[in-house]
Design a protein around this motif. Sequence first.
Motif, short mmCIF file in Angstrom:
data_model
loop_
_atom_site.label_atom_id
_atom_site.label_comp_id
_atom_site.label_asym_id
_atom_site.label_seq_id
_atom_site.Cartn_x
_atom_site.Cartn_y
_atom_site.Cartn_z
N GLY A 66 0.66 -1.35 -0.44
CA GLY A 66 -0.02 -0.46 -0.01
C GLY A 66 1.18 0.90 0.10
N ILE A 67 1.55 1.11 0.67
CA ILE A 67 2.87 2.76 0.34
C ILE A 67 3.54 2.70 -0.64
N ALA A 68 3.95 1.54 -1.13
CA ALA A 68 4.51 1.94 -2.75
C ALA A 68 3.73 2.38 -3.66
N ARG A 69 1.99 1.93 -3.33
CA ARG A 69 1.17 2.29 -4.59
C ARG A 69 1.00 4.01 -4.40
N ALA A 70 1.02 3.89 -3.16
CA ALA A 70 0.94 5.00 -2.65
C ALA A 70 1.87 6.95 -3.15
N MET A 71 3.54 5.78 -3.19
CA MET A 71 4.94 6.67 -3.74
C MET A 71 4.63 6.78 -4.71
N SER A 72 4.05 5.64 -5.13
CA SER A 72 3.37 5.45 -7.34
C SER A 72 2.61 6.66 -7.74
N ALA A 73 1.45 6.76 -6.39
CA ALA A 73 0.46 7.99 -7.41
C ALA A 73 0.99 9.59 -6.63
N ASP A 74 1.91 10.10 -5.89
CA ASP A 74 2.29 10.93 -5.52
C ASP A 74 3.04 11.63 -6.48
N PRO A 75 2.58 12.90 -7.01
CA PRO A 75 3.65 13.51 -8.37
C PRO A 75 4.76 13.68 -7.55
N GLN A 76 5.41 14.19 -6.68
CA GLN A 76 6.75 14.64 -5.95
C GLN A 76 8.03 13.08 -6.20
N ILE A 77 7.11 12.02 -5.93
CA ILE A 77 7.83 10.68 -5.48
C ILE A 77 8.21 10.04 -6.00
N ALA A 78 6.79 10.09 -6.90
CA ALA A 78 6.80 9.09 -8.10
C ALA A 78 8.02 8.88 -9.03
N PRO A 79 9.04 10.15 -9.41
CA PRO A 79 9.62 10.05 -10.49
C PRO A 79 11.05 9.20 -9.58
N LEU A 80 11.21 9.43 -8.76
CA LEU A 80 12.41 8.96 -7.87
C LEU A 80 13.02 7.64 -7.21
N ARG A 81 13.76 7.24 -7.84
CA ARG A 81 14.38 6.10 -7.46
C ARG A 81 14.30 5.76 -5.55
N VAL A 82 14.45 4.60 -5.72
CA VAL A 82 13.76 3.67 -4.58
C VAL A 82 15.03 2.65 -3.93
N ALA A 83 15.54 3.01 -2.82
CA ALA A 83 16.25 2.29 -2.03
C ALA A 83 15.03 1.58 -0.88
N PHE A 84 15.68 0.26 0.09
CA PHE A 84 15.51 -0.55 1.33
C PHE A 84 16.61 0.40 1.83
N VAL A 85 16.39 0.36 3.67
CA VAL A 85 17.77 0.28 4.43
C VAL A 85 16.76 -0.15 5.74
N ALA A 86 16.56 -1.43 6.07
CA ALA A 86 16.27 -2.60 6.98
C ALA A 86 16.82 -3.38 7.53
N HIS A 87 16.81 -2.86 8.64
CA HIS A 87 17.14 -3.65 10.13
C HIS A 87 16.42 -4.70 10.42
N SER A 88 17.65 -6.11 11.03
CA SER A 88 16.63 -6.74 11.31
C SER A 88 15.74 -7.78 10.60
N ARG A 89 14.32 -8.24 11.54
CA ARG A 89 13.22 -8.89 10.29
C ARG A 89 13.45 -7.51 9.39
N GLY A 90 12.94 -6.80 10.01
CA GLY A 90 13.38 -5.63 8.55
C GLY A 90 13.76 -6.13 7.08
N GLY A 91 14.46 -6.89 7.68
CA GLY A 91 15.20 -7.33 6.19
C GLY A 91 14.61 -8.48 4.94
N LEU A 92 14.07 -9.56 5.65
CA LEU A 92 13.27 -10.13 5.42
C LEU A 92 11.61 -10.04 5.00
N VAL A 93 11.11 -8.85 5.82
CA VAL A 93 9.55 -7.68 5.40
C VAL A 93 10.70 -7.22 3.67
N ALA A 94 11.26 -6.68 3.53
CA ALA A 94 11.78 -5.76 2.56
C ALA A 94 11.85 -6.94 1.31
N ARG A 95 13.08 -7.98 2.53
CA ARG A 95 12.52 -9.36 0.27
C ARG A 95 11.70 -9.73 0.02
#
Length: 482
Positions: free
Chosen positions: A117-146
Amino acid sequence: MGRALGTTGATVDGPLDPSLPIVVLLHGMGGDVRDMTAPLTSVFGSVAFNRAAPPPGWTSLSFAAYPPPLPIIGAFLDPPATSLTSWRDALLAAGFSTITYSQSGPLIANDVTQLVGIARAMSADPQIAPLRVAFVAHSRGGLVARSFLLAAAADATLTGFLGRTRMLVSLHSPHLGSGVASLAVTVDGLLATVQTSLTTLGAPPTFLTPLRSLVLNGARAELAIGAPTAAIAPGEPVPGIRYHTFGGVSTVFSRLWAKAFTPESYVPLPVPWPFFHWATSSLPIGAPLDAVSLLPLVGVLAPVPGVVALATALTTLVATTPELAPGSGDVLVSDARSRLPFATTHTTNALNHLEALYDLGLQAQVVTLLSSLRVAPPPPVTPTAIVRIAPYPARAGSTPHTVTAKDATTGASIAGTVTVRTASGAVGLTVPVGQQFTYSFAPRRTRVLADDGRWDWELSYPSATAALAAPYGTVAVDLGLP
């Protein structure tokens, strides 16, 4: 600080620099958004100690008729940290923008749905949609990102978002499972023994409370060795993503100090009668979760309640769980299991699991990786104007003329002033751009003496310029004359 990203509960911070990716920050199990934005106030804030603080020096206690019965009078830990730099603040200081939020949990699948849902909101935001994306994830967050990246690769509605995603940086993530999660009950029992022993020594180990809450977290089964969520999945790595992993090999949260009696405390003073002056100084015992650091003093301090039990419990922990072995793990995740076989790089630091939330050295390493994604901004476009006169070429007889000006890219009309100069350079007339004027652009004949000594005629023509609105400036009008 920052603005809300629609109704997702996420917050956007930073300048949204198009030359850099926007970084989605993912916290670990048992935490919330404060882990990445204000770690000192998070649930794990009590685990941060100032290990650079000097311990108390020589201290006078009292006089007694007998020497101290035990070598130490108590124990203490390093003072708590008073200032920590969050991942959000470190990245903002480096020019990046961030997305932060609290994961819904309790299972990884729930967090993936939330992140979609957050990714779709980022794609719908005119200021964020053109930007490239990176993830920085701690601990279990790395499994969520994968897990999210795999879901995005299979979701046609996220093709655009995935196409802009460039990097995943995981910090001490149990990619291949955690032995602490696999042996949760056993490990918690041993940690309880350590907690009791430290309390007996007079150094209440408040930092063990949040650690034990992680060990016995209800979602720990997803992190156990062999669990589907803690293993390499079909489809990994997702094409186009650069994976970078970091692991830790320190089990030190704080130094354990003893208030040890000084040698003079045992020397009798003969005047006016034999008595003893008790004084203490700080003696390093070791680190509360590092059995090896405690062994040199176990024999000396064996009479002190809690010391032998503490050393025994720690030795058992190290033998059963590599995550708790100094040089092998960070208390919750072993360095070996934080590695992904397909990662572009893996970096090992002497950090414990929760230091990864605020260590300045680690933050500098990650900023360097993310900065490799910087792209040169497109060169600034200098607007140009197309200026024309009609009829073209300008007529020599007294004829109505019109000068027009338009933007070369958009075709929009440009305001300004047309100045026509006579063949001698004097101002002939001035009119607004687009307004018709009548003028004769006939040449002026001038008799001149040529180099060969003969007389000849020279023709001089009128000229015209258009002074246009900024940023176009003054442009010469092509009259089509010789």
